[in-house]
Design a protein around this motif. Structure first.
Motif, mmCIF file in Angstrom:
data_model
loop_
_atom_site.group_PDB
_atom_site.id
_atom_site.type_symbol
_atom_site.label_atom_id
_atom_site.label_comp_id
_atom_site.label_asym_id
_atom_site.label_seq_id
_atom_site.Cartn_x
_atom_site.Cartn_y
_atom_site.Cartn_z
ATOM 1 N N LYS A 2 0.843 -1.180 0.000
ATOM 2 C CA LYS A 2 0.000 0.000 0.000
ATOM 3 C C LYS A 2 0.891 1.247 0.000
ATOM 4 C CE LYS A 2 -3.741 2.187 2.427
ATOM 5 N NZ LYS A 2 -4.657 2.128 3.560
ATOM 6 N N GLU A 4 1.484 5.180 0.410
ATOM 7 C CA GLU A 4 0.931 6.310 1.138
ATOM 8 C C GLU A 4 1.149 7.594 0.350
ATOM 9 O OE1 GLU A 4 2.685 6.354 5.016
ATOM 10 O OE2 GLU A 4 2.141 4.274 5.411
ATOM 11 N N ARG A 5 0.629 8.661 0.881
ATOM 12 C CA ARG A 5 0.732 9.960 0.214
ATOM 13 C C ARG A 5 2.190 10.378 0.022
ATOM 14 N NH1 ARG A 5 -0.566 15.715 2.415
ATOM 15 N NH2 ARG A 5 -0.777 16.824 0.446
ATOM 16 N N LYS A 6 3.033 10.108 1.005
ATOM 17 C CA LYS A 6 4.446 10.490 0.904
ATOM 18 C C LYS A 6 5.141 9.730 -0.227
ATOM 19 C CE LYS A 6 5.783 7.343 4.615
ATOM 20 N NZ LYS A 6 6.339 7.248 5.955
ATOM 21 N N HIS A 7 4.747 8.467 -0.441
ATOM 22 C CA HIS A 7 5.309 7.703 -1.546
ATOM 23 C C HIS A 7 4.875 8.294 -2.885
ATOM 24 C CE1 HIS A 7 5.006 4.483 1.682
ATOM 25 N NE2 HIS A 7 6.311 4.669 1.516
ATOM 26 N N ALA A 64 -1.388 6.610 -6.883
ATOM 27 C CA ALA A 64 -1.134 6.415 -5.449
ATOM 28 C C ALA A 64 -1.667 7.595 -4.644
ATOM 29 C CB ALA A 64 0.355 6.236 -5.198
ATOM 30 N N TYR A 65 -1.520 8.800 -5.176
ATOM 31 C CA TYR A 65 -2.022 9.989 -4.481
ATOM 32 C C TYR A 65 -3.540 9.940 -4.358
ATOM 33 C CZ TYR A 65 -2.466 14.845 -3.062
ATOM 34 O OH TYR A 65 -2.763 15.980 -2.366
ATOM 35 N N ALA A 68 -4.527 7.225 -1.875
ATOM 36 C CA ALA A 68 -4.264 7.642 -0.494
ATOM 37 C C ALA A 68 -5.290 8.675 -0.045
ATOM 38 C CB ALA A 68 -2.855 8.209 -0.377
ATOM 39 N N LYS A 69 -5.665 9.556 -0.954
ATOM 40 C CA LYS A 69 -6.663 10.580 -0.624
ATOM 41 C C LYS A 69 -8.024 9.936 -0.375
ATOM 42 C CE LYS A 69 -8.167 15.080 -2.237
ATOM 43 N NZ LYS A 69 -8.080 16.076 -3.305
ATOM 44 N N ALA A 71 -8.539 6.798 0.584
ATOM 45 C CA ALA A 71 -8.431 6.018 1.813
ATOM 46 C C ALA A 71 -8.496 6.914 3.044
ATOM 47 C CB ALA A 71 -7.157 5.204 1.829
ATOM 48 N N GLN A 72 -7.962 8.112 2.919
ATOM 49 C CA GLN A 72 -7.938 9.043 4.045
ATOM 50 C C GLN A 72 -9.338 9.596 4.310
ATOM 51 O OE1 GLN A 72 -5.674 12.593 3.339
ATOM 52 N NE2 GLN A 72 -5.362 12.997 5.502
#
Length: 76
Positions: A2, A4-7, A64-65, A68-69, A71-72
């Motif tokens: 998975k 994340e936003r940082k990735h 991915a962004y 992540a958004k 999922a958040q």
């Protein structure tokens, strides 16, 4: 795995860096003179491959962004 936003931001930053540096490389290649044809062919292949890598990393970064958004924002 998975991401994340940082990735996602790292992938996007690397993609942007590749595009910026290889656009400058294209300009430098155009400005060179008196080189053998193999020089231009080899460097053109390098430019194309690296821009394709940048496109792939950029696509992965955007996906991915967004994931992540989503999922958040989704309630758990």
């Amino acid at each position: 795995m998975k991401l994340e936003r940082k990735h996602a931001l790292v992938l996007l930053a690397i993609a942007a860096w590749n595009v910026i540096t290889y656009l400058r490389f294209i300009k430098a290649l155009v400005d060179t003179e008196d080189r053998p044809t193999g020089y231009y062919v080899a460097h053109t292949v390098l430019i194309i491959v690296n821009l394709l890598i940048a496109a792939l990393l950029g696509t992965w970064g955007v996906r991915a962004y967004k994931a992540a958004k989503t999922a958040q924002n989704s309630p758990v």
